[in-house]
Motif scaffolding. Sequence first.
Motif, PDB file in Angstrom:
ATOM      1  N   GLU A  39     108.150 -24.092 117.154  1.00  0.00           N
ATOM      2  CA  GLU A  39     107.476 -25.222 116.506  1.00  0.00           C
ATOM      3  C   GLU A  39     106.281 -24.746 115.668  1.00  0.00           C
ATOM      4  N   ILE A  99     121.443 -27.558 101.425  1.00  0.00           N
ATOM      5  CA  ILE A  99     121.888 -26.313 102.077  1.00  0.00           C
ATOM      6  C   ILE A  99     120.881 -25.796 103.110  1.00  0.00           C
ATOM      7  N   HIS A 100     119.828 -26.560 103.398  1.00  0.00           N
ATOM      8  CA  HIS A 100     118.858 -26.123 104.411  1.00  0.00           C
ATOM      9  C   HIS A 100     119.545 -26.141 105.778  1.00  0.00           C
ATOM     10  N   ASP A 101     119.494 -25.012 106.471  1.00  0.00           N
ATOM     11  CA  ASP A 101     120.238 -24.999 107.743  1.00  0.00           C
ATOM     12  C   ASP A 101     119.507 -24.347 108.911  1.00  0.00           C
ATOM     13  N   SER A 145     121.623 -33.356 109.431  1.00  0.00           N
ATOM     14  CA  SER A 145     120.409 -32.682 109.012  1.00  0.00           C
ATOM     15  C   SER A 145     120.228 -32.839 107.509  1.00  0.00           C
ATOM     16  N   THR A 149     114.954 -35.333  99.740  1.00  0.00           N
ATOM     17  CA  THR A 149     114.863 -36.785  99.650  1.00  0.00           C
ATOM     18  C   THR A 149     116.240 -37.368  99.334  1.00  0.00           C
TER      19      THR A 149
END
Length: 222
Positions: A39, A99-101, A145, A149
């Motif tokens: 985190e 494509i953020h994974d 996920s 925006t």
Amino acid sequence: MVNTRRMLVTAVETLDEEKVIRLVKMGLNKGISPLDLIEDVHQGMKRVGVLYERENYYIADLIMASLIFQRVLTLIPITKESASEQKPQVIIGTVKHDIHDIGKNIIKGLLRSRGIGVIDLGVDVPPDVFVDAVQETGAKILGLSGLLTSSYEVMREIIDTLNKSNLRSRVQVMIGGMVNEDVKEYVGADYWVDDCAYGVEVCRHILNIDVNSCSNTMVGVV
Ligand code: B12
């Protein structure tokens, strides 16, 4: 401990890779929970995003931040068993055009390490692929996920399609990434999550898994 954690957030923000690695190792040695360390790196990444928005950072810096996070994850093995034999209970994927994974992969690893079967559809996943997967597997949770925006519209479309296919009541929809309560309401999801520990708790709650049956040992190094 607080100091190490604060320094870790700053080291990520300033893209000081070696310092990040040193602090993560130090944190693990001091007994800081791997989830807390994840985190902290996550918070640092958010600051990188802000600097990118302000044009202090460029796309190369976003790439650098993701490489640092990937390296941190090699120090914190979050998947300790294969999910191949587990019955799929969660379908997860990053929605179309996105494509953020990294966050998706963390959640997947944590769930699998707790014995929860996950099917990962990957990134840039079209709505009908999610809907077909829910239909075919009978999974109880759909995890979407999205960090752009523009992902909100796609999430909404997926949930609309679930409604039209009479599948909505069969599945609880969780959204993660750059989301909040307003996005949850807008897209029509059941839960929103921007913290991996909370995401795992919500899944266990939905699947009715006794909290005490899963001690805090999901991360190989705990
Ligand atoms: C690293 C990064 C990248 C990397 C991604 C690498 C990768 N493999 O993922 C790269 C360089 C590829 C990238 C590309 C782009 N990016 Co980018 N990126 C980021 C950055 C800095 C960090 C994201 C990240 O990995 N965070 C760490 C993880 C752990 O956090 P997380 O994903 O939120 O996940 C946590 C929770 O949300 C939750 N979670 C996540 N998913 C799920 C799913 C479920 C089911 C559950 C339960 C929980 C859950 O668990 C995780 C752990 O707690 C963010 C900044 C930010 N604020 O996040 C920008 C950001 C998301 N990117 C942004 C942009 C603009 C882009 C680009 C358009 C840039 C460009 N000009 O090309 C492209 C888009 C590419 C595309 N089509 O998707 C913007 C989006 C702005 C917007 N409003 O849409 C951001 C917010 C930066 C900014 N402030 O401007 N990016």
